[in-house]
Design an enzyme around this catalytic site. Structure first.
Site, PDB file in Angstrom:
ATOM      1  CG  ASP A  28      -2.062   0.957   1.170  1.00 15.61           C
ATOM      2  OD1 ASP A  28      -2.317   1.623  -0.163  1.00 15.61           O
ATOM      3  OD2 ASP A  28      -2.570   1.242   2.178  1.00 15.61           O
ATOM      4  CG  HIS A  45      -0.157   2.229  -9.329  1.00 16.28           C
ATOM      5  ND1 HIS A  45      -0.533   1.874  -8.077  1.00 16.28           N
ATOM      6  CD2 HIS A  45      -1.317   3.004  -9.756  1.00 16.28           C
ATOM      7  CE1 HIS A  45      -1.741   2.181  -7.778  1.00 16.28           C
ATOM      8  NE2 HIS A  45      -2.164   2.974  -8.665  1.00 16.28           N
ATOM      9  CG  LEU A 139       8.965 -17.374  -3.569  1.00 14.50           C
ATOM     10  CD1 LEU A 139       9.098 -17.311  -1.722  1.00 14.50           C
ATOM     11  CD2 LEU A 139       9.614 -15.908  -4.004  1.00 14.50           C
TER      12      LEU A 139
HETATM   13  C1  IPE Z   1      -5.353  -2.607  -0.422  1.00 15.23           C
HETATM   14  O1  IPE Z   1      -5.047  -1.227  -0.440  1.00 15.23           O
HETATM   15  C2  IPE Z   1      -5.309  -3.257  -1.594  1.00 15.23           C
HETATM   16  C3  IPE Z   1      -4.204  -3.627  -2.160  1.00 15.23           C
HETATM   17  C4  IPE Z   1      -2.811  -3.105  -1.390  1.00 15.23           C
HETATM   18  C5  IPE Z   1      -4.093  -4.110  -3.356  1.00 15.23           C
HETATM   19  P1  IPE Z   1      -6.346  -0.287  -0.470  1.00 15.23           P
HETATM   20  O2  IPE Z   1      -5.593   1.117  -0.594  1.00 15.23           O
HETATM   21  O3  IPE Z   1      -6.956  -0.547  -1.623  1.00 15.23           O
HETATM   22  O4  IPE Z   1      -6.881  -0.066   0.920  1.00 15.23           O
HETATM   23  P2  IPE Z   1      -7.902   0.956   1.684  1.00 15.23           P
HETATM   24  O5  IPE Z   1      -8.821   1.329   0.799  1.00 15.23           O
HETATM   25  O6  IPE Z   1      -7.033   1.999   1.883  1.00 15.23           O
HETATM   26  O7  IPE Z   1      -8.496  -0.093   2.852  1.00 15.23           O
HETATM   27  C1  IPE Z   2      -1.696   0.297  -3.472  1.00 15.75           C
HETATM   28  O1  IPE Z   2      -1.403   1.753  -3.385  1.00 15.75           O
HETATM   29  C2  IPE Z   2      -1.747  -0.171  -4.622  1.00 15.75           C
HETATM   30  C3  IPE Z   2      -3.234  -0.729  -4.795  1.00 15.75           C
HETATM   31  C4  IPE Z   2      -4.178  -0.855  -4.027  1.00 15.75           C
HETATM   32  C5  IPE Z   2      -3.426  -1.382  -6.280  1.00 15.75           C
HETATM   33  P1  IPE Z   2      -2.440   2.719  -3.399  1.00 15.75           P
HETATM   34  O2  IPE Z   2      -2.966   3.017  -5.169  1.00 15.75           O
HETATM   35  O3  IPE Z   2      -3.598   2.137  -2.469  1.00 15.75           O
HETATM   36  O4  IPE Z   2      -1.752   4.005  -2.614  1.00 15.75           O
HETATM   37  P2  IPE Z   2      -2.540   4.982  -1.759  1.00 15.75           P
HETATM   38  O5  IPE Z   2      -2.866   4.170  -0.643  1.00 15.75           O
HETATM   39  O6  IPE Z   2      -3.497   5.548  -2.433  1.00 15.75           O
HETATM   40  O7  IPE Z   2      -1.164   5.809  -1.374  1.00 15.75           O
HETATM   41 MG    MG Z   3      -3.951   2.327  -0.468  1.00 16.10          MG
END
Ligand code: IPE
Ligand code: IPE
Ligand code: MG
Length: 259
Positions: A28, A45, A139
């Site tokens: 995240d 990303h 792995l």
């Molecule tokens: C969780 O992250 C999903 C992934 C890392 C793929 P999100 O960014 O979607 O989660 P919330 O919305 O902050 O809970």
């Molecule tokens: C994690 O990073 C990737 C996915 C959830 C796919 P985010 O896109 O959720 O990044 P933040 O949480 O908005 O910073």
């Molecule tokens: Mg996120």
């Protein structure tokens, strides 16, 4: 990091060390990483995929048996279509570009999550990644894509109901193992350690069943910045935890081999 083979002092020297067999990562913070640098979310990303690549290499070198990465949740479809498209394109590119290296590193790929909503080309690519690495013995990399733990548990309940309706199973036979065996993760041991980056402290519909006794670690770095040192620190943190599984003494830990 002490390895038991050198002289150590203090309580840390007495604590038994162990390595997690299965590490799961909630990757995240890509968007915030990009925003902090004035870059588009997509760039976060893209850099996140680089962090993933390095983490897989580190997991191999550190002797982790199973690495699960949460790469797209069922709830992530609610993001703007351009962002969803860029995430799908990145998954596509990651598998296309990296499958050769994964294969030569003896990595076995497994995918968990619902494939029904995925386009034919993505579904075919995921299937190909699994099939071409199925015989590998190093792995196991578990990619959680279009994954939601509640949806996974509901699907297991549906499968059980169908078996009962067909007369193949009695309701009294439904226990925790029967449910585990019908989850996407059937045959994979539960995660020992779940790491979430970005500082958020929640599971966001990830492995709710399998996390029953996982050790949780929330680290303040955004996913694109997560590196080998962070990974090693997480494994070291895990090694100092007492897992009791409801009992009184630490159990279920795999002793780290002294070098
Ligand atoms: C969780 O992250 C999903 C992934 C890392 C793929 P999100 O960014 O979607 O989660 P919330 O919305 O902050 O809970
Ligand atoms: C994690 O990073 C990737 C996915 C959830 C796919 P985010 O896109 O959720 O990044 P933040 O949480 O908005 O910073
Ligand atoms: Mg996120």
């Amino acid at each position: 990091m002490g390895d038991g083979g050198v002289l150590e002092f203090g309580a840390a020297a007495l604590a038994p060390r162990s390595a997690p067999r299965h590490v799961a990562l909630i990757m995240d913070g890509n968007g915030r990483w990009a925003a902090a640098r004035g870059l588009p979310r997509f760039e976060g990303h893209r850099r996140g995929v680089e962090a993933l690549r390095k983490t897989v290499r580190a997991a191999i070198e550190l002797g982790v048996d199973y690495l699960t990465v949460y790469s797209f949740s069922v709830e992530n479809w609610s993001r703007p279509p351009e962002e969803v498209q860029s995430l799908l394109a990145l998954l596509h590119r990651f598998i296309r570009n990296d499958i050769g290296e994964l294969r030569s590193n003896n990595v076995r790929v497994r995918v968990i999550g619902d494939r029904i909503d995925l386009s034919d080309d993505i579904a075919a690519l995921l299937r190909e990644a699994e099939e071409t690495t199925a015989a590998n013995t190093g792995l196991t990399l578990i990619v959680a894509f279009n994954y939601g733990a509640r949806q996974e548990i509901a699907a297991a309940a549906r499968a059980l109901a169908e078996e009962v309706a067909a007369g193949r199973l009695r309701p009294g036979d439904i226990d925790a193992d029967a449910i585990s065996a019908r989850l996407d993760t059937a045959g994979i041991p539960d995660p020992d350690l779940i790491i979430r980056t970005s500082g958020e402290q929640r599971l966001s519909n990830f492995m709710l069943w399998q996390a029953a006794y996982a050790e949780l670690l929330f680290v303040p770095v955004h996913w694109p910045d997560f590196d080998r040192a962070d990974f090693e620190a997480a494994i070291d943190d895990y090694a100092h935890r007492d897992r009791r599984f409801g009992g009184l003494a630490p159990v279920g830990r795999r002793a780290k081999t002294a070098s």
